[in-house]
Design an enzyme around this catalytic site. Sequence first.
Site, PDB file in Angstrom:
ATOM      1  N   PHE A  68      -4.323   2.965  14.738  1.00  0.00           N
ATOM      2  CA  PHE A  68      -4.538   3.963  13.692  1.00  0.00           C
ATOM      3  C   PHE A  68      -5.696   3.495  12.819  1.00  0.00           C
ATOM      4  O   PHE A  68      -5.942   2.291  12.709  1.00  0.00           O
ATOM      5  CB  PHE A  68      -3.276   4.126  12.830  1.00  0.00           C
ATOM      6  CG  PHE A  68      -2.318   5.150  13.387  1.00  0.00           C
ATOM      7  CD1 PHE A  68      -1.724   4.956  14.624  1.00  0.00           C
ATOM      8  CD2 PHE A  68      -2.033   6.315  12.679  1.00  0.00           C
ATOM      9  CE1 PHE A  68      -0.859   5.900  15.161  1.00  0.00           C
ATOM     10  CE2 PHE A  68      -1.168   7.258  13.196  1.00  0.00           C
ATOM     11  CZ  PHE A  68      -0.574   7.056  14.438  1.00  0.00           C
ATOM     12  N   LYS A 113     -10.974  -3.508  19.034  1.00  0.00           N
ATOM     13  CA  LYS A 113      -9.566  -3.937  19.152  1.00  0.00           C
ATOM     14  C   LYS A 113      -8.970  -3.571  20.506  1.00  0.00           C
ATOM     15  O   LYS A 113      -7.761  -3.659  20.690  1.00  0.00           O
ATOM     16  CB  LYS A 113      -8.764  -3.351  17.998  1.00  0.00           C
ATOM     17  CG  LYS A 113      -9.341  -3.775  16.646  1.00  0.00           C
ATOM     18  CD  LYS A 113      -8.396  -3.586  15.512  1.00  0.00           C
ATOM     19  CE  LYS A 113      -9.077  -3.957  14.193  1.00  0.00           C
ATOM     20  NZ  LYS A 113      -8.166  -3.998  13.077  1.00  0.00           N
ATOM     21  N   ASN A 151       0.845  -1.197   0.000  1.00  0.00           N
ATOM     22  CA  ASN A 151       0.000   0.000   0.000  1.00  0.00           C
ATOM     23  C   ASN A 151       0.878   1.244   0.000  1.00  0.00           C
ATOM     24  O   ASN A 151       2.105   1.149  -0.024  1.00  0.00           O
ATOM     25  CB  ASN A 151      -0.944  -0.025   1.208  1.00  0.00           C
ATOM     26  CG  ASN A 151      -0.165  -0.129   2.492  1.00  0.00           C
ATOM     27  OD1 ASN A 151       0.605   0.762   2.833  1.00  0.00           O
ATOM     28  ND2 ASN A 151      -0.341  -1.235   3.208  1.00  0.00           N
ATOM     29  N   LYS A 174       9.165 -17.248 -10.454  1.00  0.00           N
ATOM     30  CA  LYS A 174       8.398 -16.136 -11.011  1.00  0.00           C
ATOM     31  C   LYS A 174       7.217 -16.678 -11.831  1.00  0.00           C
ATOM     32  O   LYS A 174       7.400 -17.598 -12.631  1.00  0.00           O
ATOM     33  CB  LYS A 174       9.318 -15.305 -11.905  1.00  0.00           C
ATOM     34  CG  LYS A 174       8.677 -14.074 -12.459  1.00  0.00           C
ATOM     35  CD  LYS A 174       9.639 -13.317 -13.352  1.00  0.00           C
ATOM     36  CE  LYS A 174       8.894 -12.251 -14.125  1.00  0.00           C
ATOM     37  NZ  LYS A 174       9.684 -11.721 -15.233  1.00  0.00           N
TER      38      LYS A 174
END
Length: 404
Positions: A323, A341, A210, A289
């Site tokens: 976060f 959490k 990300n 790969k």
Amino acid sequence: MNVVLGVTGGIAAYKAAELARALMERGFSVQTVMTAGAQQFVRPLTFAALTGKKVITSLFEGSTGEDVLASSVEHIRVAQENEVLVVAPASADVLAKFAYGLADDFLTTMYLAFTGQVVLAPAMNTSMWNHPATQENIRTLRERGHRIIEPAEGLLACGTTGPGRLPEPELIAEVVASVAANRHDLEGETLLITAGPTQEPLDPVRYISNRSSGKMGYALAEEAVSRGARVILISGPVHLPAPFGAELIRVHTAVEMRQAVMDHLEPATIIVKSAAVADYYRPNAPRQKVKKTPALLSVELEPTPDILAEVGRNKGDRLLIGFAAETQNLTAEARRKCETKNCDMVVANLVTDQSIGFESDLNEVTLVLRNGETIPLERAPKRAVAARIFDAIGKLRLALHATR
Ligand code: CTP
């Protein structure tokens, strides 16, 4: 609070004027000292007008006639009357002089007589910054206990790109304020901070990840070190220098990050999970790969371990800060994460605004506390946001200690 602002020769000297203003806005009384080089770039009058004080430009100013005695002890007077010395921009030359104790102008002479806190914001060409001589001097100055604000990366006046830019004046002012306030409120605490993205391999050459840059987590680590904490920083792959004073553990995948967190949970008293952990990974990623074929390729993914939730279940009397990066329903989502959490606080940011978050040096977040209270923080450099987050953590910590 009195601050000496040392300005040395460099193209970034003009930014020191903005720093003078930012320091004044924070209530500091600012005495500017300019080297001969700095005066080639900016006029002393600019600083005199901003700070309301005569700018010191030379060691021997007024050293004729009856002023001789006054000027010969001026550097001692300035050293004694000020609590913080900030040099911005700090040239390679002044870093070398400070490191070796050379004293051939007002700033370097005053520095030797100065016993307060020193903050240095180097700015120069990337090759000069990377030169072993400069890096050696930086090490010496750090070991002396001075605060070095790492130069930012970007396009430099010399046309090259890399580290060397003077960080934003607001950021430097924030560090000066933190140093001046001697915020040592995290002494005795061990911080476990996660930062950056994780990379989940699809095969040996490809991965899912990300856009996290790690800047927020690294700013948190730097701030925690400066407040006196032991800091264990567990970082996914990022392009950032290791924060000085933190124990850095590098990982790639969510599974590795989970393992590193669990291995270091025991000594931690405060856990800050700023990492953007990839949510899915490919189990049994092929060792070779994957070759391109004309056919559509579909990849099976499994959820990665939810590290925050696991820590939440085992947190004991530690403080746990999560976060939440959201694109909508920011506070409602953060509240839900805080509860499910078992966090004490969630730092929530909206990731739809390109000018903040992920790769940006700025951030704008809302703190969502377990009791439902929300504290919006205004947009600021990530280091300043880190300071506000630790101010809030400091309050949670006091409340926790009061109930023990
Ligand atoms: N996190 C974690 N492990 C994961 C995913 C996330 O520890 N596998 C932590 C992050 O470090 C962050 C918090 O969880 O502190 C929130 O991350 P986010 O991706 O916003 O939340 P998710 O739990 O993935 O929730 P959702 O996908 O529902 O938004």
